[in-house]
Design an enzyme around this catalytic site. Structure first.
Site, mmCIF file in Angstrom:
data_model
loop_
_atom_site.group_PDB
_atom_site.id
_atom_site.type_symbol
_atom_site.label_atom_id
_atom_site.label_comp_id
_atom_site.label_asym_id
_atom_site.label_seq_id
_atom_site.Cartn_x
_atom_site.Cartn_y
_atom_site.Cartn_z
ATOM 1 N N THR A 118 -4.688 2.739 -5.109
ATOM 2 C CA THR A 118 -3.535 2.372 -5.947
ATOM 3 C C THR A 118 -2.256 2.257 -5.131
ATOM 4 O O THR A 118 -1.426 1.388 -5.379
ATOM 5 C CB THR A 118 -3.346 3.422 -7.069
ATOM 6 O OG1 THR A 118 -4.452 3.305 -7.953
ATOM 7 C CG2 THR A 118 -2.067 3.209 -7.842
ATOM 8 N N SER A 167 -10.975 3.026 -4.171
ATOM 9 C CA SER A 167 -11.817 4.087 -3.591
ATOM 10 C C SER A 167 -13.132 4.275 -4.331
ATOM 11 O O SER A 167 -14.036 4.941 -3.827
ATOM 12 C CB SER A 167 -11.049 5.402 -3.498
ATOM 13 O OG SER A 167 -10.919 6.021 -4.750
ATOM 14 N N THR A 206 -7.124 7.577 -5.050
ATOM 15 C CA THR A 206 -7.240 8.983 -5.456
ATOM 16 C C THR A 206 -8.598 9.307 -6.087
ATOM 17 O O THR A 206 -9.016 10.462 -6.085
ATOM 18 C CB THR A 206 -6.138 9.351 -6.478
ATOM 19 O OG1 THR A 206 -6.272 8.519 -7.629
ATOM 20 C CG2 THR A 206 -4.765 9.211 -5.878
ATOM 21 N N ASP A 207 -9.283 8.273 -6.616
ATOM 22 C CA ASP A 207 -10.471 8.578 -7.423
ATOM 23 C C ASP A 207 -11.583 9.283 -6.650
ATOM 24 O O ASP A 207 -12.256 10.165 -7.187
ATOM 25 C CB ASP A 207 -11.011 7.290 -8.067
ATOM 26 C CG ASP A 207 -10.057 6.744 -9.121
ATOM 27 O OD1 ASP A 207 -9.159 7.506 -9.551
ATOM 28 O OD2 ASP A 207 -10.191 5.573 -9.512
HETATM 29 N N1 ASP Z 1 -8.749 3.346 -8.634
HETATM 30 C C1 ASP Z 1 -7.809 3.805 -7.635
HETATM 31 C C2 ASP Z 1 -8.578 4.206 -6.392
HETATM 32 O O1 ASP Z 1 -9.132 5.255 -6.354
HETATM 33 C C3 ASP Z 1 -7.031 4.946 -8.174
HETATM 34 C C4 ASP Z 1 -5.961 5.503 -7.270
HETATM 35 O O2 ASP Z 1 -5.863 5.216 -6.087
HETATM 36 O O3 ASP Z 1 -5.158 6.316 -7.778
HETATM 37 O O4 ASP Z 1 -8.621 3.447 -5.466
#
Ligand code: ASP
Length: 337
Positions: free
Chosen positions: A15, A57, A89-90
């Site tokens: 993100t 991710s 973050t995922d």
């Molecule tokens: N879907 C995103 C990822 O994990 C979420 C994030 O980065 O907060 O790449």
């Protein structure tokens, strides 16, 4: 004036690097774009950036962990003071945990960060998370960690607990390694593991034949036949409470015994996020240990899964896997809990 710290920035997407596309939010920005929003960082640090991946991710898997770990190892060999990795973050907690095992005897800071909101958004958490990550390198918080929401979390103790809130990660069963207060970064220097000695080595062989099963009341024992037929080499079980599973009517224990006798490594942890599993308390837990199951104690599920994938990459010997799980490498497990 003291010399600027040399920091290697590795970008992988997420993100933090995302912009709106027709298909939805997707990673677009490379390091140059990210650093454009952080121009003052260059006043404080000597930064070199490398774009190694550009993925949400959810698409980061074993092959990407190897790519990231090799890029980190290269940075260690090139003698950077520390490495900052931007990542979605995922699955960040899985990557942080896996890198903790792949980079043995790590003595430099490797700090992973990202954000819940894209860096281009005015309300973003990306900028403060990046500043926090660089500050963690600056004050020498060694080993793999996650910098998020002004906290530094041991990489193998981090769990993503929120989908939207900025306090997205928690440090489970371990204190923060550092925190930012109004008077600056506090380095607690408290990783619950022995100081690494010897050379930093990259051990990047992994086994992806690992399955995670969260038990529900009434789980059909035949699931274990299926896992065996699919040639899984490792199974992680999320058991109930302090550690139990049913053997009345649907006997999961017999099947587990079959698995371990066939040389499949089974590690059991708890469905509860906090505190330790202890299979010596209840009869239902003791029976599990009698089946040759390895206790995951107070490890997070993310740490158990990645440690098992890594351990099975190092050895085929189930006794060696037991030994690896009885070793605390980087603070991932409390052996006396
Ligand atoms: N879907 C995103 C990822 O994990 C979420 C994030 O980065 O907060 O790449």
């Amino acid at each position: 004036m003291s010399q600027k710290k040399r920091v290697l920035l590795l970008t992988t997407g997420g993100t933090i690097a995302s912009e709106n596309s027709e298909a939805g939010l997707a990673p677009q920005l490379a390091s140059e774009g990210i650093l454009n929003y952080m121009s003052d960082l260059k006043d404080y640090y000597d930064i070199e950036a490398r774009d190694i991946l550009n993925l949400d991710s959810s698409n980061i898997q074993a092959e990407e962990w190897q790519t990231i770990a090799r890029a980190v190892m290269q940075g260690i060999d090139e003698d950077y003071d520390g490495i900052v990795i931007t990542h979605g973050t995922d699955t960040m907690a899985y990557t942080a945990s896996m890198l903790s095992f792949m980079l043995q005897n790590l003595k430099k800071p490797v700090v992973i960060t990202g954000s819940q909101m894209p860096i281009a958004n005015m309300l973003t958490d990306a900028r403060s998370n990046l500043y926090t990550a660089f500050a963690a390198v600056d004050c020498g918080i060694k080993g793999v960690s996650i910098a998020f929401d002004h906290k530094i979390i041991n990489g193998c103790r981090a769990v993503k607990v929120r989908t939207m809130g900025f306090e997205a990660f928690e440090s489970v069963n371990a204190p923060y390694l550092g925190e930012i207060y109004a008077n600056g970064m506090h380095n607690y220097n408290n990783r619950e593991a022995a100081e690494p000695t010897g050379e930093t080595v990259l051990k990047d062989k992994l086994c992806t034949d690992v399955f995670l099963l969260k038990l529900i009341p009434s789980t059909n024992p035949e699931i274990f036949d299926m896992l065996m037929n699919m040639n899984y080499r490792g199974v992680v079980l999320e058991t109930f409470g302090a550690g139990g599973m049913h053997y009345v009517r649907r006997n999961l224990l017999d099947k587990l015994k079959m698995l371990t006798e066939k040389g499949i490594s089974v590690v059991a942890c708890s469905q509860c996020l906090y505190e330790t599993s202890d299979f010596s308390i209840y009869e239902v837990g003791k029976r599990l240990l009698d089946c040759g199951v390895i206790p995951g104690r107070d490890m997070t599920t993310e740490a158990v899964v990645t440690k098992l994938m890594w351990a099975l990459g190092q050895t085929n010997d189930p006794d060696e896997i037991h030994k690896i799980f009885n070793t605390n490498f980087v603070g991932e497990i409390s052996l006396n809990a």
